[in-house]
Structure formats: structure tokens, C-alpha cells
Scaffold this motif. Structure first.
Motif, PDB file in Angstrom:
ATOM      1  N   ILE A   1      40.208  47.518  61.651  1.00 52.21           N
ATOM      2  CA  ILE A   1      39.966  46.337  60.821  1.00 52.21           C
ATOM      3  C   ILE A   1      40.916  45.233  61.263  1.00 52.21           C
ATOM      4  N   VAL A   2      40.370  44.044  61.484  1.00 47.29           N
ATOM      5  CA  VAL A   2      41.176  42.882  61.854  1.00 47.29           C
ATOM      6  C   VAL A   2      41.782  42.298  60.577  1.00 47.29           C
ATOM      7  N   PRO A   3      43.102  42.374  60.406  1.00 41.73           N
ATOM      8  CA  PRO A   3      43.721  41.894  59.163  1.00 41.73           C
ATOM      9  C   PRO A   3      43.432  40.429  58.855  1.00 41.73           C
ATOM     10  N   ASP A   4      43.354  39.580  59.885  1.00 40.92           N
ATOM     11  CA  ASP A   4      43.107  38.152  59.651  1.00 40.92           C
ATOM     12  C   ASP A   4      41.673  37.855  59.227  1.00 40.92           C
ATOM     13  N   LYS A   5      40.804  38.868  59.233  1.00 37.62           N
ATOM     14  CA  LYS A   5      39.427  38.687  58.756  1.00 37.62           C
ATOM     15  C   LYS A   5      39.146  39.494  57.494  1.00 37.62           C
ATOM     16  N   CYS A   6      40.032  40.413  57.143  1.00 35.91           N
ATOM     17  CA  CYS A   6      39.819  41.276  55.977  1.00 35.91           C
ATOM     18  C   CYS A   6      40.183  40.542  54.696  1.00 35.91           C
ATOM     19  N   THR A   7      39.280  40.595  53.722  1.00 32.48           N
ATOM     20  CA  THR A   7      39.526  40.015  52.398  1.00 32.48           C
ATOM     21  C   THR A   7      39.453  41.078  51.303  1.00 32.48           C
ATOM     22  N   GLU A   8      39.450  42.349  51.699  1.00 29.94           N
ATOM     23  CA  GLU A   8      39.250  43.448  50.750  1.00 29.94           C
ATOM     24  C   GLU A   8      37.950  43.254  49.983  1.00 29.94           C
ATOM     25  N   CYS A   9      37.024  42.539  50.572  1.00 25.50           N
ATOM     26  CA  CYS A   9      35.711  42.225  50.001  1.00 25.50           C
ATOM     27  C   CYS A   9      35.793  41.270  48.803  1.00 25.50           C
ATOM     28  N   LYS A  10      36.971  40.658  48.582  1.00 23.63           N
ATOM     29  CA  LYS A  10      37.102  39.666  47.505  1.00 23.63           C
ATOM     30  C   LYS A  10      36.117  38.529  47.769  1.00 23.63           C
ATOM     31  N   GLY A  11      35.461  38.091  46.709  1.00 24.68           N
ATOM     32  CA  GLY A  11      34.454  37.043  46.834  1.00 24.68           C
ATOM     33  C   GLY A  11      33.070  37.589  47.132  1.00 24.68           C
ATOM     34  N   PHE A  12      32.985  38.887  47.402  1.00 19.03           N
ATOM     35  CA  PHE A  12      31.703  39.528  47.688  1.00 19.03           C
ATOM     36  C   PHE A  12      31.429  40.723  46.776  1.00 19.03           C
ATOM     37  N   HIS A  13      32.416  41.606  46.645  1.00 22.42           N
ATOM     38  CA  HIS A  13      32.248  42.866  45.911  1.00 22.42           C
ATOM     39  C   HIS A  13      33.479  43.140  45.050  1.00 22.42           C
TER      40      HIS A  13
END
Length: 116
Positions: free
Chosen positions: A67-79
Motif C-alpha cells: 500500500i502506498v502511504p501517500d495514497k491511502c486514506t483508510e477509505c475515509k470519504g468512501f467507506h
């Protein structure tokens, strides 16, 4: 905080299609900021670093999905929960203690990645 895939990964690939940010890649695969996002060309990341969103980046792992940390949002805003962790059959998608971030930071990243 970002999610990390531990070395218990069995390379099943269940997590990859679940990521709304395309932050998960198969081991040894190059990644790009533009993959699954609205980013194109030269961009300045929230951290202040300038990158070329179209340029291939060095894989974080050669052996397992990562997982690329600079692209991971922990799915916040989606799930409501990280989807990679929800579908992982061996529970190897876990919080990354090296990338602890607030919910506000994660939501700001989600908006940045998708130009919302």
C-alpha cells in the motif's frame, strides 16, 4: 494512519480491487499517483513535495502486495472501514504505526487525490 500489508500476505489479490484510491499494488509493480485518482502531470502533494503524477514510482515491495502511504486514506470519504482489511482472508492489512494520521488529514488527502 495508513494501512500496511504485513509479510503474512499470501498474495491472493483480494485487497487490490477494493481500494478506492488505487493505493494497493502487486509486489514488484511500479505505481503512479495518477492511478485511480484525478492527479495528472506535476503536482504538489499535501506534504509540499512536488511529483510527476504520471511517472512510474519504485515499488515498495518486490515480494508481496503493498500500500502506498501517500495514497491511502483508510477509505475515509468512501467507506466506514478500510476495505482491504475487511476482505483480507489472513488479516494482514493492519494500521501502519509509521504513518499515524488524523481523520482530517486522511479526508484532506481523499479530497486532494480526487479533486473534490
Amino acid at each position: 494512519m495508513a494501512i500496511i500489508i504485513t509479510d503474512e500476505c499470501i498474495n491472493c489479490g483480494a485487497c487490490e480491487p477494493e481500494c478506492p484510491n488505487t493505493a494497493i499494488y502487486e509486489g514488484a509493480d511500479d505505481w503512479r499517483f495518477k492511478d485511480g485518482t484525478a492527479l495528472r502531470g506535476k503536482v504538489i502533494l499535501p506534504s509540499g513535495v512536488e511529483v510527476d503524477a504520471d511517472a512510474p514510482m519504485v515499488p515498495i515491495s518486490d515480494d508481496i502486495y503493498y500500500i502506498v502511504p501517500d495514497k491511502c486514506t483508510e477509505c475515509k470519504g468512501f467507506h466506514d472501514e478500510p476495505q482491504c482489511a475487511a476482505v483480507c482472508p489472513v488479516d494482514c492489512c493492519v494500521p501502519d504505526d509509521n504513518h499515524v494520521e488524523s481523520e482530517e488529514t486522511l479526508l484532506n488527502r481523499q479530497a486532494f487525490l480526487h479533486n473534490e
